[in-house]
Design a protein around this motif. Sequence first.
Motif, PDB file in Angstrom:
ATOM      1  N   ALA A 118      53.424  40.873  49.540  1.00 49.00           N
ATOM      2  CA  ALA A 118      54.118  39.928  48.622  1.00 49.00           C
ATOM      3  C   ALA A 118      54.985  39.699  48.534  1.00 49.00           C
ATOM      4  O   ALA A 118      55.463  40.571  47.292  1.00 49.00           O
ATOM      5  CB  ALA A 118      52.893  38.976  48.201  1.00 49.00           C
ATOM      6  N   SER A 119      56.309  38.974  48.315  1.00 52.15           N
ATOM      7  CA  SER A 119      58.044  38.898  47.307  1.00 52.15           C
ATOM      8  C   SER A 119      57.690  37.706  47.356  1.00 52.15           C
ATOM      9  O   SER A 119      57.906  36.771  47.983  1.00 52.15           O
ATOM     10  CB  SER A 119      58.118  39.973  48.284  1.00 52.15           C
ATOM     11  N   PHE A 120      58.622  37.563  46.174  1.00 54.87           N
ATOM     12  CA  PHE A 120      59.435  36.322  45.822  1.00 54.87           C
ATOM     13  C   PHE A 120      60.752  36.649  44.784  1.00 54.87           C
ATOM     14  O   PHE A 120      60.570  37.387  43.652  1.00 54.87           O
ATOM     15  CB  PHE A 120      57.698  35.029  45.128  1.00 54.87           C
TER      16      PHE A 120
ATOM     17  N   VAL B 154      58.565  32.459  39.144  1.00 56.88           N
ATOM     18  CA  VAL B 154      58.907  33.381  39.555  1.00 56.88           C
ATOM     19  C   VAL B 154      57.532  33.941  39.920  1.00 56.88           C
ATOM     20  O   VAL B 154      56.460  34.609  40.371  1.00 56.88           O
ATOM     21  CB  VAL B 154      59.627  34.223  40.168  1.00 56.88           C
ATOM     22  N   GLY B 155      56.801  34.003  38.590  1.00 51.19           N
ATOM     23  CA  GLY B 155      55.709  35.407  38.436  1.00 51.19           C
ATOM     24  C   GLY B 155      54.642  34.378  38.706  1.00 51.19           C
ATOM     25  O   GLY B 155      53.593  34.516  38.998  1.00 51.19           O
ATOM     26  N   THR B 156      54.359  32.405  38.888  1.00 52.49           N
ATOM     27  CA  THR B 156      53.486  32.212  39.400  1.00 52.49           C
ATOM     28  C   THR B 156      53.158  32.179  40.816  1.00 52.49           C
ATOM     29  O   THR B 156      52.174  32.605  41.065  1.00 52.49           O
ATOM     30  CB  THR B 156      53.695  30.576  38.432  1.00 52.49           C
TER      31      THR B 156
ATOM     32  N   LYS C  10      50.254  33.569  43.033  1.00 52.24           N
ATOM     33  CA  LYS C  10      49.587  32.911  44.354  1.00 52.24           C
ATOM     34  C   LYS C  10      49.913  33.461  45.657  1.00 52.24           C
ATOM     35  O   LYS C  10      48.922  33.461  46.698  1.00 52.24           O
ATOM     36  CB  LYS C  10      50.305  31.132  44.350  1.00 52.24           C
ATOM     37  N   LEU C  11      50.993  33.738  46.237  1.00 55.07           N
ATOM     38  CA  LEU C  11      50.699  35.170  47.375  1.00 55.07           C
ATOM     39  C   LEU C  11      50.489  35.931  47.450  1.00 55.07           C
ATOM     40  O   LEU C  11      49.781  35.851  48.940  1.00 55.07           O
ATOM     41  CB  LEU C  11      52.992  35.253  47.788  1.00 55.07           C
ATOM     42  N   ALA C  12      50.140  36.273  46.307  1.00 53.90           N
ATOM     43  CA  ALA C  12      49.209  37.831  46.003  1.00 53.90           C
ATOM     44  C   ALA C  12      47.627  37.193  46.299  1.00 53.90           C
ATOM     45  O   ALA C  12      46.544  38.081  47.222  1.00 53.90           O
ATOM     46  CB  ALA C  12      49.371  38.376  45.075  1.00 53.90           C
ATOM     47  N   ILE C  13      47.482  36.506  45.891  1.00 56.99           N
ATOM     48  CA  ILE C  13      45.439  36.015  45.683  1.00 56.99           C
ATOM     49  C   ILE C  13      45.759  35.458  47.321  1.00 56.99           C
ATOM     50  O   ILE C  13      44.668  35.510  47.596  1.00 56.99           O
ATOM     51  CB  ILE C  13      45.761  35.317  44.750  1.00 56.99           C
TER      52      ILE C  13
END
Length: 120
Positions: A54-56, A77-79, A83-86
């Motif tokens: 994942a990337s953001f 970005v942390g939030t 979310k994307l990783a989970i």
Amino acid sequence: MKNFSAILYIKRTLKNRFNLKSKNVSKRPRLSVFKSGRHIYAQVIDDVAGKTIASFSTLNKSLKTKKTWGMEGAVEVGTEIAKLAIKAGVKDVVLDRGGYPYHGKIKAFADAAREAGLNF
């Protein structure tokens, strides 16, 4: 001696990555963070498979209407990366600060990722 600060930065980054590998934590994906003067970028990387999960970053279109520099951007970005990783099935990661000290934007990023559900 022209780019002495760049050489020190590269050495510090390599040392940090070496420490991650030497601690035998490669079983967990790596949450890598990079910050420029105005933006912050994050990736969840599986080093064993050699793939980005994942990337953001603050350059994503979903954040274009918000203030993206400073602490607010780091928290967003942390939030979002959490979310994307989970969503991709990753809950446990290792934080790769990239040689940055753990304060300011990096700390805000890490705290937001923890609150959103990542464990490191």
